[in-house]
Design an enzyme around this catalytic site. Structure first.
Site, short mmCIF file in Angstrom:
data_model
loop_
_atom_site.label_atom_id
_atom_site.label_comp_id
_atom_site.label_asym_id
_atom_site.label_seq_id
_atom_site.Cartn_x
_atom_site.Cartn_y
_atom_site.Cartn_z
N LYS A 92 0.84 -1.20 0.00
CA LYS A 92 0.00 0.00 0.00
C LYS A 92 0.88 1.25 0.00
O LYS A 92 1.83 1.37 0.77
CB LYS A 92 -0.91 0.01 1.24
CG LYS A 92 -2.01 1.06 1.20
CD LYS A 92 -2.91 0.88 2.40
CE LYS A 92 -4.03 1.91 2.43
NZ LYS A 92 -5.05 1.66 1.40
N GLU A 177 -16.48 -6.39 7.69
CA GLU A 177 -17.49 -5.86 8.60
C GLU A 177 -18.43 -6.94 9.12
O GLU A 177 -18.84 -6.91 10.28
CB GLU A 177 -18.30 -4.76 7.90
CG GLU A 177 -17.57 -3.45 7.73
CD GLU A 177 -16.60 -3.44 6.55
OE1 GLU A 177 -15.91 -2.43 6.35
OE2 GLU A 177 -16.55 -4.46 5.82
N ARG A 205 -22.80 -4.13 4.65
CA ARG A 205 -22.19 -5.43 4.37
C ARG A 205 -22.54 -6.46 5.45
O ARG A 205 -22.36 -7.66 5.23
CB ARG A 205 -20.67 -5.28 4.31
CG ARG A 205 -20.19 -4.34 3.22
CD ARG A 205 -18.70 -4.06 3.35
NE ARG A 205 -18.20 -3.20 2.29
CZ ARG A 205 -17.00 -2.65 2.27
NH1 ARG A 205 -16.16 -2.89 3.27
NH2 ARG A 205 -16.62 -1.87 1.27
#
Length: 429
Positions: A92, A177, A205
């Site tokens: 990332k 989640e 979600r």
């Protein structure tokens, strides 16, 4: 070995061997034996062989920043004739030193100095996320049962300090989640007081887990929904416009909607002292003109008037109050009723105001279907209250583009100027 398995010549040899043995009477058994030997070798060499057990070809791992290697793997996957997984490993923030060193901070960044990586100083007041995080730390010091669960958004939801001070009571489940909600249910079942902090849009979600793992069991989980309502600076996927309609469908779910920092602090204490599932929803923006604490009442009249009854909740309350001052200069006096609890059916303050004015207006940052405006309008009809005029000012039925909070409110005609104009048109002045 991955490189070898992706070569066309490898596929050709496999097919030729299979066809060769298929000509013999026991050819199928021989092919099965070869496949088992090959599978056994792959299990020994690859820890990810469970993909192959499901009939899925696994290629990788491959450097996700090596475009040439990625293209090679994708070509092989395309021609394999079977479902495939290409396993790419990436970093990332790759390519920018400061982003690589602090990936979460640069996940969604505001203005910063590209040479030093330092953020530009902002004059903005602390956000609701900051207020939430500070209050949770204070309460966690008082009660060792309080723990926090988030889904890859430690910094975004304001839990960085909590994670540092109480590492054994902090759980970041990554971008999962649904698992976070079920884990919170398990913690509650064992006597903890889990605070599940998730962006409003991402709780969608976990709707199934919300009902089956938490609500049906009546477990005491506190859901703190950051970025509720209109969200500036993000696109269609990040708008918190759906939580009110879907949370109201969950039996036993209590829904609190603070409109000031004081109310947020009060709602957190009320929620953690309560029982069963509780949701606290609050916007991204910081505190505005409304600074009171009306958490003691489900619906409170915060401005008197005789021409129209305006119902609102959350951050949009500030826009409504500003519009009412301007309407007052035009000799139109509006009564404002602010909602704190959105799950109850007792809205006597609203009904009394509508009886007095004959005009019902609801301003809210929510989609129209299942909104509080529709719920209260239905309640007025069921109560047999004579409503001469009704207007629901909300996000309608569209996905919002990216923009500032002011631009998006203007787009939806729910900014101060638009509210003034629409109410003048409604009551004929």
């Amino acid at each position: 070995l991955s490189r070898l398995r992706t070569k066309p010549s490898y596929f050709n040899i496999k097919q030729k061997i299979r066809r060769f043995f298929s000509r013999f009477r026991r050819g199928d058994s021989i092919n099965d034996f070869i496949s088992r030997v090959k599978a056994g070798l792959k299990r020994f060499l690859f820890p990810t062989s469970f993909f192959e057990d499901m009939g899925i070809n696994y290629y990788g791992p491959v450097d996700g920043h090596d475009i040439g290697e990625i293209r090679h793997m994708l070509r092989a996957a395309k021609h394999s004739g079977k479902p495939c997984i290409v396993h790419c490993i990436t970093k990332k923030g790759k390519g920018y030193k400061y982003s690589e060193e602090n990936p979460e901070r640069f996940h969604g960044s505001s203005g910063f100095n590209i040479d030093s990586g330092e953020y530009k100083v902002s004059s903005a007041s602390p956000s609701y996320s900051d207020a939430f995080g500070s209050q949770l730390v204070r309460m966690a010091r008082e009660d060792r049962r309080i723990c926090a669960v988030t889904a890859g958004m430690t910094l975004g939801v304001g839990l960085k300090q909590f994670a540092s001070l109480f590492p054994k009571r902090f759980f970041d489940v990554g971008i999962a989640e649904d698992h976070g909600v079920t884990m919170s249910a398990g913690l509650a079942k064992q006597g903890m007081k889990p605070v599940c902090a998730i962006y409003s849009t991402f709780l969608q979600r976990a709707y199934d887990q919300l009902i089956h793992d938490v609500a049906i069991e009546g477990l005491h989980v506190v859901f703190c929904l950051d970025r509720a309502g209109i969200v500036p600076g993000d696109g269609k996927t990040h708008q918190g416009l759906f939580d009110v309609p879907f949370l109201r469908t969950v039996p036993g779910m209590k829904i609190m909607c603070p409109g000031s920092e004081k109310e947020l602090v009060s709602s957190m204490r009320l929620a953690l002292d309560d029982t069963g599932p509780v949701a606290i929803r609050y916007e991204k923006c910081s505190e505005g003109e409304y600074k009171s604490d009306c958490s003691a009442e489900d619906a409170t009249v915060i401005r008197q008037g005789s021409d129209a009854a305006i119902v609102c909740y959350g951050a949009i309350t500030n826009e409504v109050l500003a519009a009412c001052r301007e309407l007052s200069d035009l000799e139109i006096e509006c009564e404002v009723i602010k909602l704190f609890r959105l799950d109850v059916g007792d809205y006597d303050a609203v009904y009394d105001s509508v009886k007095k004015t004959g005009v019902f207006v609801c301003v809210e940052e929510s989609v129209n279907e299942g909104s509080m405006g529709m719920r209260i309008a239905a309640g007025l009809a069921l109560e047999g209250i004579d409503v001469k005029k009704t207007m629901l000012i909300n996000a309608g039925a569209e996905f919002l583009p990216c923009g500032s909070i002011n631009d998006l409110r203007r787009h939806l005609r729910m900014d101060r100027e638009s509210i003034v104009l629409r109410i003048r048109e409604l009551i004929g002045k």
